[in-house]
Design a protein around this motif. Structure first.
Motif, mmCIF file in Angstrom:
data_model
loop_
_atom_site.group_PDB
_atom_site.id
_atom_site.type_symbol
_atom_site.label_atom_id
_atom_site.label_comp_id
_atom_site.label_asym_id
_atom_site.label_seq_id
_atom_site.Cartn_x
_atom_site.Cartn_y
_atom_site.Cartn_z
ATOM 1 N N TYR A 82 0.821 -1.197 0.000
ATOM 2 C CA TYR A 82 0.000 0.000 0.000
ATOM 3 C C TYR A 82 0.857 1.250 0.000
ATOM 4 C CZ TYR A 82 -2.939 -3.636 1.765
ATOM 5 O OH TYR A 82 -3.597 -4.809 1.919
ATOM 6 N N ARG A 169 -8.798 -16.808 -4.478
ATOM 7 C CA ARG A 169 -9.468 -15.516 -4.577
ATOM 8 C C ARG A 169 -9.283 -14.883 -5.958
ATOM 9 N NH1 ARG A 169 -13.914 -12.949 -3.022
ATOM 10 N NH2 ARG A 169 -13.708 -10.721 -3.423
ATOM 11 N N ARG A 174 -12.990 -10.402 -10.093
ATOM 12 C CA ARG A 174 -13.092 -9.979 -11.489
ATOM 13 C C ARG A 174 -11.698 -9.889 -12.089
ATOM 14 N NH1 ARG A 174 -10.928 -6.113 -13.862
ATOM 15 N NH2 ARG A 174 -12.031 -4.257 -13.125
ATOM 16 N N VAL A 235 -17.763 -10.878 6.992
ATOM 17 C CA VAL A 235 -18.789 -9.835 7.095
ATOM 18 C C VAL A 235 -19.020 -9.260 5.688
ATOM 19 C CG1 VAL A 235 -19.349 -7.568 8.088
ATOM 20 C CG2 VAL A 235 -18.067 -9.256 9.450
ATOM 21 N N ALA A 236 -20.215 -9.465 5.137
ATOM 22 C CA ALA A 236 -20.500 -8.978 3.779
ATOM 23 C C ALA A 236 -20.456 -7.459 3.736
ATOM 24 C CB ALA A 236 -21.859 -9.485 3.318
ATOM 25 N N GLY A 237 -19.950 -6.902 2.629
ATOM 26 C CA GLY A 237 -19.857 -5.458 2.446
ATOM 27 C C GLY A 237 -21.155 -4.866 1.942
ATOM 28 N N TYR A 239 -22.181 -3.444 -0.830
ATOM 29 C CA TYR A 239 -22.685 -3.709 -2.184
ATOM 30 C C TYR A 239 -22.521 -5.182 -2.597
ATOM 31 C CZ TYR A 239 -17.753 -2.652 -3.141
ATOM 32 O OH TYR A 239 -16.387 -2.626 -3.114
ATOM 33 N N ASN A 240 -22.335 -6.043 -1.576
ATOM 34 C CA ASN A 240 -22.265 -7.472 -1.884
ATOM 35 C C ASN A 240 -23.634 -8.000 -2.307
ATOM 36 O OD1 ASN A 240 -21.197 -10.272 -1.788
ATOM 37 N ND2 ASN A 240 -22.632 -10.439 -0.069
ATOM 38 N N LEU B 125 -11.912 -7.995 0.978
ATOM 39 C CA LEU B 125 -12.051 -8.682 -0.306
ATOM 40 C C LEU B 125 -12.999 -7.896 -1.210
ATOM 41 C CD1 LEU B 125 -12.308 -12.358 1.066
ATOM 42 C CD2 LEU B 125 -10.262 -11.015 0.529
ATOM 43 N N ALA B 126 -12.436 -7.318 -2.268
ATOM 44 C CA ALA B 126 -13.183 -6.452 -3.180
ATOM 45 C C ALA B 126 -13.515 -7.196 -4.472
ATOM 46 C CB ALA B 126 -12.361 -5.205 -3.467
ATOM 47 N N LEU B 127 -14.173 -6.500 -5.398
ATOM 48 C CA LEU B 127 -14.542 -7.122 -6.671
ATOM 49 C C LEU B 127 -13.309 -7.430 -7.517
ATOM 50 C CD1 LEU B 127 -17.636 -4.858 -7.551
ATOM 51 C CD2 LEU B 127 -17.702 -7.262 -6.837
ATOM 52 N N THR B 128 -12.337 -6.522 -7.506
ATOM 53 C CA THR B 128 -11.134 -6.717 -8.311
ATOM 54 C C THR B 128 -9.926 -6.910 -7.407
ATOM 55 O OG1 THR B 128 -10.559 -4.383 -8.342
ATOM 56 C CG2 THR B 128 -12.073 -5.139 -10.043
ATOM 57 N N HIS B 132 -8.440 -4.953 -3.546
ATOM 58 C CA HIS B 132 -8.273 -5.701 -2.305
ATOM 59 C C HIS B 132 -7.398 -4.906 -1.341
ATOM 60 C CE1 HIS B 132 -10.205 -9.092 -4.152
ATOM 61 N NE2 HIS B 132 -9.932 -9.887 -3.132
ATOM 62 N N SER B 133 -7.596 -5.109 -0.060
ATOM 63 C CA SER B 133 -6.839 -4.358 0.932
ATOM 64 C C SER B 133 -6.838 -5.119 2.260
ATOM 65 C CB SER B 133 -7.463 -2.973 1.092
ATOM 66 O OG SER B 133 -6.642 -2.136 1.844
ATOM 67 N N PRO B 203 -15.434 -1.442 5.015
ATOM 68 C CA PRO B 203 -15.652 -2.447 3.979
ATOM 69 C C PRO B 203 -14.834 -2.146 2.723
ATOM 70 C CG PRO B 203 -17.475 -0.885 4.026
ATOM 71 C CD PRO B 203 -16.551 -0.498 5.139
ATOM 72 N N PRO B 204 -14.886 -3.023 1.710
ATOM 73 C CA PRO B 204 -14.152 -2.743 0.473
ATOM 74 C C PRO B 204 -14.719 -1.523 -0.236
ATOM 75 C CG PRO B 204 -15.164 -4.959 0.416
ATOM 76 C CD PRO B 204 -15.635 -4.292 1.652
ATOM 77 N N GLY B 205 -13.923 -0.934 -1.107
ATOM 78 C CA GLY B 205 -14.356 0.189 -1.927
ATOM 79 C C GLY B 205 -13.886 -0.025 -3.358
ATOM 80 N N ASP B 206 -14.804 -0.428 -4.223
ATOM 81 C CA ASP B 206 -14.439 -0.677 -5.625
ATOM 82 C C ASP B 206 -14.769 0.531 -6.490
ATOM 83 O OD1 ASP B 206 -13.518 -3.532 -6.465
ATOM 84 O OD2 ASP B 206 -14.987 -3.899 -4.874
ATOM 85 N N LYS B 211 -18.848 -1.832 -9.613
ATOM 86 C CA LYS B 211 -20.011 -1.961 -8.725
ATOM 87 C C LYS B 211 -21.317 -1.950 -9.507
ATOM 88 C CE LYS B 211 -18.737 1.280 -5.601
ATOM 89 N NZ LYS B 211 -18.735 2.072 -4.361
ATOM 90 N N THR B 222 -18.115 -9.887 -1.837
ATOM 91 C CA THR B 222 -17.272 -8.805 -1.306
ATOM 92 C C THR B 222 -17.582 -8.563 0.169
ATOM 93 O OG1 THR B 222 -18.886 -7.200 -2.130
ATOM 94 C CG2 THR B 222 -16.928 -7.561 -3.476
ATOM 95 N N GLY B 223 -16.561 -8.266 0.903
ATOM 96 C CA GLY B 223 -16.717 -8.013 2.328
ATOM 97 C C GLY B 223 -15.381 -8.127 3.024
ATOM 98 N N GLU B 280 -8.595 2.096 -1.942
ATOM 99 C CA GLU B 280 -7.926 0.823 -1.649
ATOM 100 C C GLU B 280 -7.351 0.805 -0.243
ATOM 101 O OE1 GLU B 280 -3.894 -1.511 -2.655
ATOM 102 O OE2 GLU B 280 -4.611 -0.139 -4.166
#
Lengths: 280, 280
Positions: A82, A169, A174, A235-237, A239-240, B125-128, B132-133, B203-206, B211, B222-223, B280
């Motif tokens: 990061y 993962r 995506r 823990v689901a986010g 926009y999951n 855990l994000a979409l892409t 991820h972070s 939470p994740p931020g895509d 999204k 995602t979560g 991220e």
């Protein structure tokens, strides 16, 4: 795999000086400690700073030229962080083969770095403060970091690191990354010069005088508090939209928790045959 | 304590360059991250080595001259390590005020060191893969390390560090240390020049494009997987004669476990107000 285990060379700067019976130079031991570590600490020298710098980063060991290589093989360390922009900028400078003035002129290209990974397995509570200790597995690597320029090697490293966080993962997200994602990602590759590991396990070990003093043993509790990292229920986010936690994730959470807890208790109960000398 | 919170100066080498909304320079934030860390990573330069070195060590921040100081105050870092003999030997050399050739001549005495502490709170855990972070709390300190020669300051530091592992353990063990124990213990004191902390929660931020892509959100979970360290049920050692786990220890195990688990889940669920830019 009935073959000789490879070991790193014992360089003066990479040799474990204290309690050496606990040291290991086996590639497999060291690489496993690195690859199971969620956070690596990476140290380097910034010519602008009077202090060395440490950045916490993500990393995994692998071989781009021979992806089937396992942890007992010669591997490179791929780092993605990061906060690695400063490190990446410095490693980009071609002149920066070493920031130590007395480095040999033959040193390989790249920024000299040190990488550490430490797993705490238990608090070892002895009769005296001096004999207190930790059960732990720690590893340190020394090498030269360069920026990965080949897009396919970068893609290999991104998958290696993502699957290092949660196996499967990469395919579960995506992928492949689009052009912008691929070009904005910086990956460092560390060619390892040497490394070592240190492992402590077992119950406390006090001096005989304290163990034979009933006024001490009758009053002071001794033993190990096992310590382990737990992965909680996912823990689901916000926009999951996938209602079920995917199989690879649920399985990874369950398996990791079983293994790490078991390892910490096993380390606490281990009977260690003393080789003489201090036992701290 | 209604007063202004102290902050470390923003030196070029100590400034968080990326995702700066996550950065903090508050002494209280930084010192708390350091003091709740079971393992610190300490980096220094050994003039004999082309690489910086990292050693895992134990440490606590405190003030010998004003023991009642709390974590928001100006404090020193006291270090004690299993493997610190090399570091201690180097810091003993009076000429070694700095190993960086361009250090200002006015730099304080001692070995320039960097200390890092990192707590992992969750896998984000994000979409892409790029988004991820980790949820984490990390801190870094820069300062000059010297060997503590005053026996009473060494005793203060030994108690500080022992009680940092388990509060109350010092009094719960065989103390005070005898002459041999006191003289064989090396303690380093780091005068802090500056430091910083970085915290990520939520939470994740895509990116919006991902999204809004139903083929992605319908398939990728995602979560956050909360991560926390657990202290297991204490395991009595082979020469333990105290049948009951002492109250201070049992209490510490229970309280720590409750707090760390709660903090990890809280970080996972935290609603973060975006300040724009990358998440991220």
């Amino acid at each position: 795999m009935p073959r000789t285990e490879l070991e790193y060379p014992k360089e003066p700067y990479g040799t474990v000086k204290r309690y050496s019976p606990r040291a290991s130079y086996a590639l497999r031991t060291i690489h496993t400690i690195i690859n199971t570590s969620t956070i690596l600490h990476v140290s380097f020298n910034d010519p602008q700073s009077p202090f060395p710098t440490i950045l916490p980063m993500l990393g995994q060991m692998g071989s781009f030229s021979r992806p089937s290589a396992d942890e007992g093989d010669v591997l490179d360390l791929y780092l993605h962080g990061y906060v690695s922009s400063r490190l990446i900028n410095i490693s980009r400078q071609p002149s920066n083969t070493s920031s130590a003035s007395d480095a040999p002129p033959s040193s390989p290209p790249g920024l000299p770095v040190c990488i550490a990974a430490s797993h705490l397995d238990g608090l070892v509570l002895a009769l005296t403060p001096n004999a207190h200790s930790y059960n732990y597995r720690s590893a340190v690597l020394f090498g030269h970091a360069t920026l990965v320029s080949d897009p396919s090697e970068r893609l290999y490293a991104m998958q290696l690191i993502t699957d290092g966080v949660v196996p499967g993962r990469w395919e579960g997200s995506r992928v492949p990354p689009n052009k912008g994602e691929l070009s904005s990602t910086s990956v460092l590759k560390v060619r390892i010069a040497t490394g070592s590991a240190k492992i402590r396990e077992g119950p406390p070990g006090d001096d005989r005088a304290d163990k034979e003093d009933k006024s001490v043993t009758g009053r002071v509790w001794t033993g190990v508090v096992p310590v382990y990292q737990v992965l909680g229920e996912p823990v689901a986010g916000p926009y999951n939209e996938v209602t079920e936690v995917p199989g690879y994730l649920g399985e990874y959470v369950r398996e990791t928790n079983a293994v790490t807890k078991e390892a910490a208790f096993e380390a606490a109960r281990k009977i260690v045959v003393k080789k003489g000398g201090e036992d701290e």
